[in-house]
Design a protein around this motif. Structure first.
Motif, PDB file in Angstrom:
ATOM      1  N   GLU A 196       0.831  -1.211   0.000  1.00 27.70           N
ATOM      2  CA  GLU A 196       0.000   0.000   0.000  1.00 27.70           C
ATOM      3  C   GLU A 196       0.864   1.260   0.000  1.00 27.70           C
ATOM      4  O   GLU A 196       0.558   2.238  -0.691  1.00 27.70           O
ATOM      5  N   GLU A 232       2.205   1.744  -3.541  1.00 28.16           N
ATOM      6  CA  GLU A 232       1.163   2.238  -4.443  1.00 28.16           C
ATOM      7  C   GLU A 232       0.878   3.722  -4.185  1.00 28.16           C
ATOM      8  O   GLU A 232       0.719   4.512  -5.132  1.00 28.16           O
ATOM      9  N   ASP A 233       0.843   4.118  -2.911  1.00 32.76           N
ATOM     10  CA  ASP A 233       0.632   5.529  -2.566  1.00 32.76           C
ATOM     11  C   ASP A 233       1.779   6.391  -3.083  1.00 32.76           C
ATOM     12  O   ASP A 233       1.562   7.507  -3.584  1.00 32.76           O
ATOM     13  N   SER A 234       2.994   5.874  -2.970  1.00 33.21           N
ATOM     14  CA  SER A 234       4.162   6.632  -3.420  1.00 33.21           C
ATOM     15  C   SER A 234       4.090   6.911  -4.913  1.00 33.21           C
ATOM     16  O   SER A 234       4.371   8.026  -5.370  1.00 33.21           O
ATOM     17  N   PHE A 235       3.716   5.895  -5.695  1.00 30.96           N
ATOM     18  CA  PHE A 235       3.663   6.078  -7.145  1.00 30.96           C
ATOM     19  C   PHE A 235       2.518   7.004  -7.565  1.00 30.96           C
ATOM     20  O   PHE A 235       2.569   7.604  -8.643  1.00 30.96           O
ATOM     21  N   SER A 236       1.507   7.125  -6.731  1.00 32.59           N
ATOM     22  CA  SER A 236       0.399   8.022  -7.074  1.00 32.59           C
ATOM     23  C   SER A 236       0.708   9.480  -6.751  1.00 32.59           C
ATOM     24  O   SER A 236       0.061  10.385  -7.294  1.00 32.59           O
ATOM     25  N   VAL A 237       1.701   9.718  -5.878  1.00 28.32           N
ATOM     26  CA  VAL A 237       1.993  11.084  -5.429  1.00 28.32           C
ATOM     27  C   VAL A 237       3.406  11.543  -5.783  1.00 28.32           C
ATOM     28  O   VAL A 237       3.609  12.675  -6.245  1.00 28.32           O
ATOM     29  N   THR A 267       8.349  10.449 -10.360  1.00 28.99           N
ATOM     30  CA  THR A 267       9.135   9.317 -10.865  1.00 28.99           C
ATOM     31  C   THR A 267      10.563   9.758 -11.152  1.00 28.99           C
ATOM     32  O   THR A 267      10.790  10.769 -11.831  1.00 28.99           O
ATOM     33  N   ARG A 322       7.966  -0.047 -10.139  1.00 25.88           N
ATOM     34  CA  ARG A 322       6.695  -0.504 -10.707  1.00 25.88           C
ATOM     35  C   ARG A 322       6.936  -0.988 -12.132  1.00 25.88           C
ATOM     36  O   ARG A 322       7.536  -0.279 -12.943  1.00 25.88           O
ATOM     37  N   THR A 341       0.498  -5.305 -13.557  1.00 25.08           N
ATOM     38  CA  THR A 341       1.302  -4.361 -12.781  1.00 25.08           C
ATOM     39  C   THR A 341       1.921  -5.105 -11.603  1.00 25.08           C
ATOM     40  O   THR A 341       1.219  -5.827 -10.881  1.00 25.08           O
ATOM     41  N   TYR A 347       5.082  -4.775  -8.359  1.00 23.19           N
ATOM     42  CA  TYR A 347       5.883  -3.841  -7.577  1.00 23.19           C
ATOM     43  C   TYR A 347       7.065  -4.550  -6.926  1.00 23.19           C
ATOM     44  O   TYR A 347       6.981  -5.739  -6.583  1.00 23.19           O
TER      45      TYR A 347
END
Length: 373
Positions: free
Chosen positions: A210, A213-218, A221, A263, A280, A282
């Motif tokens: 989790e 996933e949060d890191s890649f959304s915010v 890159t 990712r 996908t 990780y």
């Protein structure tokens, strides 16, 4: 068999087993075949396409004159019963050490990816009713098995992976493991052995997944690499995205030298069915934010399935063997992997392994080339 082995770079087949302890009762004076004679016959037969004890005996009868150019075989060819008794008692751990020494002498010394994964031998249950599961360290660059460890009874790979890492030299390598091996203790052990790690993250590390996933959304890159692979009727596009900002990763310090989260987004198109599959995955890694290197390393991990497990199943027919002794099965697995390495390393005849095995049976010179004798 106490002679010290030569330097690794000069190691030949005949030097592999000089320190291996003979499990037979040699003090009775009824040993008709040396340990070297039995092992040499077996491996020569396996690289030539024969794997059951009965067929190995038959190979020996056909090739007895050739065998005698290397060892005496004063009593002719050992029976299949003699072979079965030996491999049912020969210590797989010590046998494995001999093979590791040999394979390390063949392996390239540059940076390499070592994939760790397990395979269950179907059709066999131990006395406690558990299937036999063998964990292997596989060098993707050289397509060779570097070592193995069986998973005992109720244990799982989490327990066996550290023991396998103790057997294999992983220094200066990149160790890749699927989600089962995503454990802080395993990451620490890999780093202590001066190797890098790339560990897949799934729901067995739910909080970590989790956080990623949060890191890649915010988070921004850090690096991206895109590759396209065509073959076997499919086209796969892989996008590797890397983030080096670990702010959202709880307890990141517990993962030894953690530097990046990764990712992989894949899009696979199958030409025959016109179907497209998206995926996908990780990962966490001690490697810096080099998307190309991480993408290549993760892709290389699957070579253990394609180049090792597939070969054991299809070419060496491991799951169909009739052996019912766990020790014998472990030793047969080791011999098959050594034969696979030898066939892979031989480059003058650029055909399939099955074609190489056929030629090895028909041509003594070619068999000697494979065996490095």
């Amino acid at each position: 068999m106490t002679r010290q082995g030569p330097e690794l770079e000069n190691l030949l087949f005949k030097d592999c087993f000089t320190t291996l302890k003979d499990p037979r009762r040699t003090n009775r004076g009824n040993i008709r075949y040396s340990l070297e004679e039995l092992i040499f016959l077996t491996i020569a037969a396996v690289v030539s396409g024969f794997q059951t004890y009965e067929l190995i005996e038959g190979f020996g009868q056909e090739k007895l004159d050739w065998l005698r150019s290397y060892y005496p075989y004063k009593n002719g060819v050992p029976s299949h019963d003699t072979l079965g008794k030996l491999y049912g008692r020969l210590n797989p751990k010590e046998f494995s050490k001999c093979l590791i020494q040999f394979t390390e002498s063949l392996a390239e010394q540059d940076t390499k990816v070592i994939a760790i994964d397990g395979k269950t031998v179907k059709g066999f249950l131990n006395q406690e009713g558990y299937p036999m599961h063998i964990l292997t360290a596989f060098c993707a660059n050289n397509r060779m098995s570097l070592g193995q460890k069986s998973v005992d009874g109720k244990e799982n790979e989490i327990v066996a992976i550290p023991r396998l890492l103790e057997l294999v030299c992983v220094k200066n390598s990149i160790v890749t493991i699927d989600a089962m091996g995503c454990q802080t203790e395993i990451a620490t052990k890999i780093r202590k052995q001066e190797a890098e790690y790339v560990l897949q993250v799934k729901n067995n590390q739910k909080t970590l997944l989790e956080n990623i996933e949060d890191s890649f959304s915010v988070k921004k890159t850090t690096d991206i690499d895109i590759t396209e692979d065509c073959g076997h009727g499919r086209v796969e596009v892989r996008k590797c995205s890397v983030v080096s900002d670990l702010e959202f990763i709880e307890n990141a310090h517990k993962w030894k030298d953690l530097k990046t989260i990764v990712r992989i987004e894949s899009k696979t198109y199958f030409k025959k069915t016109a179907k497209e599959i998206l995926g996908t995955r990780y990962y966490i890694s001690s490697l810096p934010a080099n998307a190309k290197l991480l993408n290549e390393s993760i892709s290389s991990h699957w070579s253990i399935e394609n180049n090792l497990h597939w070969n054991l199943d299809v070419i060496f027919k491991e799951d169909n063997q009739a052996k019912r002794n766990q020790t014998a099965i472990e030793n047969a697995n080791l011999i098959a992997k050594l034969a696979m390495i030898m066939l892979e390393q031989e480059k003058t005849f650029t055909k399939s392994k099955n074609r190489k095995r056929l030629k090895a049976f028909a041509n003594n010179t070619y068999r000697e080339l494979i065996l490095k004798v």
